[in-house]
Scaffold this motif. Structure first.
Motif, mmCIF file in Angstrom:
data_model
loop_
_atom_site.group_PDB
_atom_site.id
_atom_site.type_symbol
_atom_site.label_atom_id
_atom_site.label_comp_id
_atom_site.label_asym_id
_atom_site.label_seq_id
_atom_site.Cartn_x
_atom_site.Cartn_y
_atom_site.Cartn_z
ATOM 1 N N CYS B 361 0.826 -1.206 0.000
ATOM 2 C CA CYS B 361 0.000 0.000 0.000
ATOM 3 C C CYS B 361 0.860 1.255 0.000
ATOM 4 O O CYS B 361 1.484 1.606 1.007
ATOM 5 C CB CYS B 361 -0.904 0.011 1.228
ATOM 6 S SG CYS B 361 -1.977 -1.438 1.329
ATOM 7 N N GLU B 362 0.915 1.922 -1.143
ATOM 8 C CA GLU B 362 1.532 3.245 -1.232
ATOM 9 C C GLU B 362 0.445 4.280 -0.941
ATOM 10 O O GLU B 362 -0.736 4.053 -1.240
ATOM 11 C CB GLU B 362 2.088 3.483 -2.653
ATOM 12 C CG GLU B 362 3.136 2.500 -3.103
ATOM 13 C CD GLU B 362 4.536 2.840 -2.603
ATOM 14 O OE1 GLU B 362 4.694 3.792 -1.815
ATOM 15 O OE2 GLU B 362 5.478 2.123 -3.012
ATOM 16 N N ALA B 363 0.866 5.438 -0.396
ATOM 17 C CA ALA B 363 -0.110 6.494 -0.130
ATOM 18 C C ALA B 363 -0.818 6.866 -1.423
ATOM 19 O O ALA B 363 -0.189 6.980 -2.475
ATOM 20 C CB ALA B 363 0.601 7.709 0.474
ATOM 21 N N ASP B 364 -2.110 7.041 -1.340
ATOM 22 C CA ASP B 364 -2.899 7.521 -2.484
ATOM 23 C C ASP B 364 -2.784 6.637 -3.717
ATOM 24 O O ASP B 364 -2.770 7.125 -4.850
ATOM 25 C CB ASP B 364 -2.497 8.958 -2.848
ATOM 26 C CG ASP B 364 -2.714 9.883 -1.661
ATOM 27 O OD1 ASP B 364 -3.731 9.703 -0.968
ATOM 28 O OD2 ASP B 364 -1.859 10.752 -1.423
ATOM 29 N N ALA B 365 -2.661 5.345 -3.516
ATOM 30 C CA ALA B 365 -2.646 4.437 -4.665
ATOM 31 C C ALA B 365 -3.409 3.173 -4.276
ATOM 32 O O ALA B 365 -3.508 2.835 -3.092
ATOM 33 C CB ALA B 365 -1.213 4.081 -5.057
ATOM 34 N N ALA B 366 -3.929 2.506 -5.269
ATOM 35 C CA ALA B 366 -4.616 1.249 -4.990
ATOM 36 C C ALA B 366 -3.593 0.212 -4.538
ATOM 37 O O ALA B 366 -2.455 0.204 -5.010
ATOM 38 C CB ALA B 366 -5.327 0.767 -6.254
ATOM 39 N N PRO B 367 -3.968 -0.649 -3.599
ATOM 40 C CA PRO B 367 -3.020 -1.670 -3.145
ATOM 41 C C PRO B 367 -2.637 -2.623 -4.269
ATOM 42 O O PRO B 367 -3.457 -2.953 -5.120
ATOM 43 C CB PRO B 367 -3.778 -2.400 -2.036
ATOM 44 C CG PRO B 367 -5.195 -1.975 -2.134
ATOM 45 C CD PRO B 367 -5.259 -0.705 -2.894
#
Lengths: 379, 379
Positions: B361-367
């Motif tokens: 999980c990156e910030a502001d991105a889909a897992p």
């Protein structure tokens, strides 16, 4: 270097002669014992007019599930949607003995319900609504069994009135069909001969709910119970129409120490290699918690992490991830570094779940790798 | 329905905002925390002139291993041959911190040694002979680290004299090369500030063996130690040339309760759905021992099976295979059926090992699903 799983009652595992070349740790399954376990339970159920719906969580294998169906099982039990999809290939009659309700899970179960009979055990209006919505969207129906808690205190409504309320709710909801009641007497680990009063209490709880349902026009066509420790006493629970034992297919130290079978009924075991004896009074095997899990033996919590039949004085006392520390200080002789030893685990179900395949051992044949099809199906 | 993993120190998991649609139980990994954990350990090792060789048993992921290498790790550590083969794709410098000796395992390691640097920790002549024979047959060499037991009592020879005897044996054996010493101070769970005397004892054991080796013409070019609880005190063990922490990449309740990190340093957690609240004072989540394992929290064995940051009064008190029973009797409010809750497990390594992939999980991105490449590599 033979694994040498001769049990105290004189049975030699089929695995013993042909498994010397398997990479360790190797989960080996004796085919003859497995078939005998499957037949014994099927015969018991048939003799008492009970439908048998084995819980496939133990083997997670379509091949084993098909053996159970061929021996007379009426359908299969699963916990998760991914297991239901796999086992739907072995039987068209699937019971999800689990309160499935999250969006992904109910969607998958509804899709399966278009091509197979799918029933789900529920204990909340939320679960009923979720399953109903998914089934309606998929233009199908899902059967419901209302779960009644009969003493374990895990899931299941606590009263006949609550079971009736859910039946009434479901009967007014599109997409679902009330098929009956389900319970799991997983709190009963008493020896079979002492289970009578406990099973009478289960009977009474079920009978109370059935009577209340009946007085409101609801019929419990299916009353599903069972667990391996109580399985062969299921006829004492008169309301049961079907049972869902799982572990019986392989057995393990839980069922041995509970008095529900003998070591000779344990079909599954794990061959390990001794990798160290550098610490005095101890040998280390190449199976740890990533092979055996840290599950304790429920009827004998101080008995260690498994049984090593060839070395009765040895105790598998400590697991780290890939090491099993075996106390051999009470052994007259102990295995040497490089020797293979066979271990019967405390709880076979999570051990199988750690493997991509197990080795299926017929007498006088090379072991065959059988996939654990539903391994890793967590949702 | 947010998983809402805001830790007490105010960090919001990147996972929180984007994981609502993941099927549960979902193992989610916060990329930013992971990178911070990786950098902190790499910086520490660099500052003290120690080579860092992370144990990949925790993540079993080539992608994570490459992040560790990019951050400065000198190579990778594994336990099993199958792990070595996978991690050999992420680094050409592999240490098997495990006494590999059975025929299948040494054959595979020797094959890998033809294309990568392979070292193996050993504590017996049997292991040396098995590795040497396999390496000779494969026309390669395997490096050996002699394991010295420094207090755990699991594997490793107990004396400097025994370590010397193995070095002498190996030096007369074709196919192997003596590279140094290895220890695992896994018995040390004292708070970092109190580790001094324990680590001095480790130093003394290593120094004694090194001196004895030296007086017989053997050099310990590599002295490998470490474990996450002692990692940031490794500079106190002067003989160390490299360390092998594993858990630090994600952390877990073991490292939190041991005082080695904060909840905000826990990168990995498991999102579960509440599937039942039928039993008063309890909710049930859809993760049990097949998700969390039954590993206890070593520094706090009575703390249950994990931590639920959003509900500090809730205690995950009992696991069956697919059910987690959460005592909420001390909670002012408790999660409702259908709500998602995030749990930090006691011991993250075996939890990852139960998954085919985890969600990165990156910030502001889909897992993103990241495969657990070395899952199921038991041999």
């Amino acid at each position: 270097m033979l694994p040498n799983l001769r049990t105290p009652d004189g049975h030699d595992h089929a695995c013993a002669a042909h498994c010397n070349d398997l990479p360790t740790p190797a989960l080996v399954v004796d085919a003859a014992i497995t078939r005998r376990n499957i037949k014994r339970m099927a015969d018991y159920a048939a003799a008492h007019g009970l439908r048998l719906r084995p819980h496939t969580k133990t083997h997670k294998s379509k091949r084993l599930a098909r053996l159970q169906i061929e021996a007379g099982a009426a359908g299969l039990t699963v916990a998760k949607a991914g297991e239901a999809e796999e086992m739907g290939e072995a039987s068209a009659d699937i019971l999800v003995a689990y309160p499935a309700l999250d969006p992904a899970r109910v969607r998958r179960l509804a899709a399966l319900a278009r091509i197979a009979s799918v029933r789900v055990a529920v204990d909340s209006g939320t679960a009923i609504a979720a399953l109903a919505a998914a089934a309606t969207a998929a233009r199908t129906k899902i059967g419901l069994l209302i779960e009644l808690d009969v003493g374990l205190g895990r899931t299941g409504v606590g009263t006949a009135e609550a079971a009736l309320a859910l039946a009434q709710l479901a009967s007014n909801t599109e997409g679902v069909r009330i098929d009956g009641l389900l319970c799991y007497p997983g709190h009963i680990w008493a020896p079979a001969a002492a289970q009578g009063p406990l099973l009478q209490a289960v009977s009474a709880r079920l009978a109370g709910a059935i009577a209340l349902w009946s007085s409101h026009g609801f019929e419990a066509r299916i009353v599903s119970g069972g667990s391996t420790p109580t399985a062969f006493q299921s006829h004492e629970v008169k309301p049961y129409t079907e049972i869902r034992p799982g572990t019986y297919v392989f057995n393990d130290m839980n069922t041995v120490q509970g008095g529900f079978c003998t070591l000779g009924d344990c079909a599954a075991s794990i061959i390990c290699t001794v990798v160290s004896d550098a610490v005095r009074g101890q040998v280390v095997i190449d199976g740890g918690s990533k092979t055996f899990t840290n599950d304790v033996c429920i009827p004998a919590p101080d008995s260690g992490h498994g049984c090593i039949p060839k070395y009765p004085g040895a105790r598998l006392i400590r697991l780290s991830e890939e090491h099993g520390q075996v106390d051999v200080s009470n052994c007259e002789k102990h295995p040497r570094v490089g020797e293979r030893v066979t271990v019967i685990p405390n709880h076979i179900c999570p051990c199988v779940n750690l493997q991509d395949a197990f080795w299926w051992c017929e007498a006088d044949a090379a072991p065959q790798a059988v996939p654990v099809d539903a391994r890793g199906k967590l949702s």
